[in-house]
Write an enzyme that holds these catalytic residues in place. Structure first.
Site, PDB file in Angstrom:
ATOM      1  N   ARG A  23      31.987  52.762  51.584  1.00  0.00           N
ATOM      2  CA  ARG A  23      32.484  52.446  50.335  1.00  0.00           C
ATOM      3  C   ARG A  23      31.332  52.390  49.280  1.00  0.00           C
ATOM      4  O   ARG A  23      30.623  51.475  49.275  1.00  0.00           O
ATOM      5  CB  ARG A  23      33.132  50.771  50.286  1.00  0.00           C
ATOM      6  CG  ARG A  23      33.525  50.364  48.681  1.00  0.00           C
ATOM      7  CD  ARG A  23      33.995  48.873  48.941  1.00  0.00           C
ATOM      8  NE  ARG A  23      34.579  48.444  47.720  1.00  0.00           N
ATOM      9  CZ  ARG A  23      33.564  47.676  47.012  1.00  0.00           C
ATOM     10  NH1 ARG A  23      32.266  47.533  47.238  1.00  0.00           N
ATOM     11  NH2 ARG A  23      34.170  47.036  45.756  1.00  0.00           N
ATOM     12  N   SER A  29      45.089  47.529  49.892  1.00  0.00           N
ATOM     13  CA  SER A  29      44.839  46.206  49.327  1.00  0.00           C
ATOM     14  C   SER A  29      46.059  45.552  48.987  1.00  0.00           C
ATOM     15  O   SER A  29      46.824  46.200  48.032  1.00  0.00           O
ATOM     16  CB  SER A  29      43.930  46.170  48.430  1.00  0.00           C
ATOM     17  OG  SER A  29      42.654  46.695  48.787  1.00  0.00           O
ATOM     18  N   LYS A  65      32.254  42.618  44.812  1.00  0.00           N
ATOM     19  CA  LYS A  65      33.101  43.460  44.021  1.00  0.00           C
ATOM     20  C   LYS A  65      33.417  42.525  42.642  1.00  0.00           C
ATOM     21  O   LYS A  65      33.964  41.728  42.413  1.00  0.00           O
ATOM     22  CB  LYS A  65      34.270  43.423  44.839  1.00  0.00           C
ATOM     23  CG  LYS A  65      35.582  44.325  44.227  1.00  0.00           C
ATOM     24  CD  LYS A  65      36.951  44.182  45.129  1.00  0.00           C
ATOM     25  CE  LYS A  65      38.054  44.589  44.252  1.00  0.00           C
ATOM     26  NZ  LYS A  65      38.035  46.116  43.552  1.00  0.00           N
TER      27      LYS A  65
HETATM   28  C1  LIG Z   1      39.460  46.549  54.091  1.00  0.00           C
HETATM   29  C2  LIG Z   1      39.342  46.583  52.722  1.00  0.00           C
HETATM   30  N1  LIG Z   1      40.448  45.486  52.062  1.00  0.00           N
HETATM   31  C3  LIG Z   1      40.427  45.663  50.513  1.00  0.00           C
HETATM   32  C4  LIG Z   1      39.458  46.519  50.058  1.00  0.00           C
HETATM   33  C5  LIG Z   1      39.397  46.383  48.466  1.00  0.00           C
HETATM   34  O1  LIG Z   1      39.921  47.903  47.960  1.00  0.00           O
HETATM   35  P1  LIG Z   1      40.272  47.994  46.427  1.00  0.00           P
HETATM   36  O2  LIG Z   1      41.274  46.998  45.982  1.00  0.00           O
HETATM   37  O3  LIG Z   1      40.786  49.181  46.496  1.00  0.00           O
HETATM   38  O4  LIG Z   1      38.880  47.642  45.749  1.00  0.00           O
HETATM   39  P2  LIG Z   1      37.462  48.566  45.919  1.00  0.00           P
HETATM   40  O5  LIG Z   1      37.082  48.239  47.391  1.00  0.00           O
HETATM   41  O6  LIG Z   1      37.792  50.038  45.902  1.00  0.00           O
HETATM   42  O7  LIG Z   1      36.541  48.219  45.152  1.00  0.00           O
HETATM   43  C6  LIG Z   1      38.734  47.454  50.688  1.00  0.00           C
HETATM   44  N2  LIG Z   1      37.896  48.121  50.088  1.00  0.00           N
HETATM   45  N3  LIG Z   1      38.652  47.381  52.028  1.00  0.00           N
HETATM   46  C1  LIG Z   2      35.895  45.274  48.675  1.00  0.00           C
HETATM   47  C2  LIG Z   2      36.148  43.773  48.512  1.00  0.00           C
HETATM   48  N1  LIG Z   2      37.613  43.827  48.353  1.00  0.00           N
HETATM   49  C3  LIG Z   2      37.968  42.383  48.010  1.00  0.00           C
HETATM   50  S1  LIG Z   2      36.646  41.269  48.276  1.00  0.00           S
HETATM   51  C4  LIG Z   2      35.575  42.965  48.548  1.00  0.00           C
HETATM   52  C5  LIG Z   2      34.051  42.654  48.555  1.00  0.00           C
HETATM   53  C6  LIG Z   2      33.865  41.982  49.802  1.00  0.00           C
HETATM   54  O1  LIG Z   2      32.526  41.682  50.207  1.00  0.00           O
HETATM   55  P1  LIG Z   2      31.849  40.498  50.705  1.00  0.00           P
HETATM   56  O2  LIG Z   2      32.477  40.376  52.362  1.00  0.00           O
HETATM   57  O3  LIG Z   2      30.316  40.604  50.554  1.00  0.00           O
HETATM   58  O4  LIG Z   2      32.390  39.229  50.189  1.00  0.00           O
END
Ligand SMILES: Cc1ncc(COP(=O)(O)OP(=O)(O)O)c(N)n1
Ligand SMILES: Cc1ncsc1CCOP(=O)(O)O
Ligand SMILES: [Mg+2]
Length: 218
Positions: free
Chosen positions: A44, A116, A146
């Site tokens: 990511r 998600s 995020k």
């Molecule tokens: C395993 C997993 N769960 C949730 C997310 C979040 O995806 P998304 O809502 O598209 O947000 P971004 O990660 O793209 O900022 C994820 N990446 N992985």
């Molecule tokens: C990618 C993403 N999607 C929902 S929260 C998040 C960030 C998770 O990062 P952390 O485990 O450091 O809180």
């Protein structure tokens, strides 16, 4: 050859990009996590990442190979064409990314798809869509990783989403080791984390805690 999806892959799910390990080598961090026994890795690379598209592809090729060597699914976030170019095992998309039905059609037979969902309404829609392998639900707790995260759902909200979902759910968002047993108790298939592993002083111990907490889900 790509790996088929299995719910057990959600037990210790590491999500990371160069923006999460500033000043460090992402490849080394990921290899350490693979050696520690993570069950899935998601590439990511976005937000504050300084990589060009070409650099992101080249790094992705190296990370993909390391995951293949470890027989750990390599999942790409958001970017379907990058996922296909890297011959990833999976793609993860959110509610504001490409429409999941179009993604499923585009990658059919090549990659599994994670989506998600952070509300019951989103879960109910997802339940009606064939081709979704798993749900990423969050943020469970406040997160610094995020900037555009949805409102926090908490453990009670996670429990509701798990009860309503026809697909396995991996919890994500602000997760720390002490919360792993409570997350497993909701019925979630595992935890997906950035900071808890990227900033861990002992990845082997942290991954062990993730696997131990999610043992009951096997
Ligand atoms: C395993 C997993 N769960 C949730 C997310 C979040 O995806 P998304 O809502 O598209 O947000 P971004 O990660 O793209 O900022 C994820 N990446 N992985
Ligand atoms: C990618 C993403 N999607 C929902 S929260 C998040 C960030 C998770 O990062 P952390 O485990 O450091 O809180
Ligand atoms: Mg996304």
């Amino acid at each position: 050859m790509t790996l088929e999806f299995e719910p057990a892959q959600l037990r210790a799910y590491f999500v990371c990009g160069t923006q999460d390990v500033v000043g460090r080598d992402l490849e080394t961090v990921v290899q350490t996590a693979l050696d520690a026994g993570i069950t899935a890795f998601q590439y990511r690379d976005k937000g504050a990442s300084q990589l060009t598209a070409a650099q992101r592809l080249t790094l992705g090729q190296r990370l993909r190979q390391r995951c293949a060597d470890a027989h750990v699914p390599f999942i790409v976030d958001d970017d379907v064409e990058l996922a296909l170019a890297l011959q990833a095992d999976g793609i993860h998309v959110g509610q504001s990314d490409d429409r999941v039905t179009q993604v499923i059609e585009r990658v059919a037979g090549q990659l599994f798809v994670g989506l998600s969902c952070s509300t019951l309404a989103e879960i109910k829609v997802a339940n009606q869509i064939d081709g979704i392998a798993y749900i990423g639900s969050g943020p469970i707790f406040p997160t610094n990783s995020k900037a555009d995260a949805d409102p926090v759902v908490g453990l009670a909200g996670l429990r509701e989403l798990v009860a309503a979902s026809q697909r396995p759910i991996v919890a994500i968002g602000g997760i720390t080791v002490d919360q792993l047993p409570a997350i497993a108790a909701t019925g979630a298939a595992g935890a997906a984390v950035i900071s808890m592993l990227a900033q861990s002083p002992d990845m082997a111990a942290t991954v062990k805690a993730m696997l131990t907490a999610s043992e009951a889900q096997l």
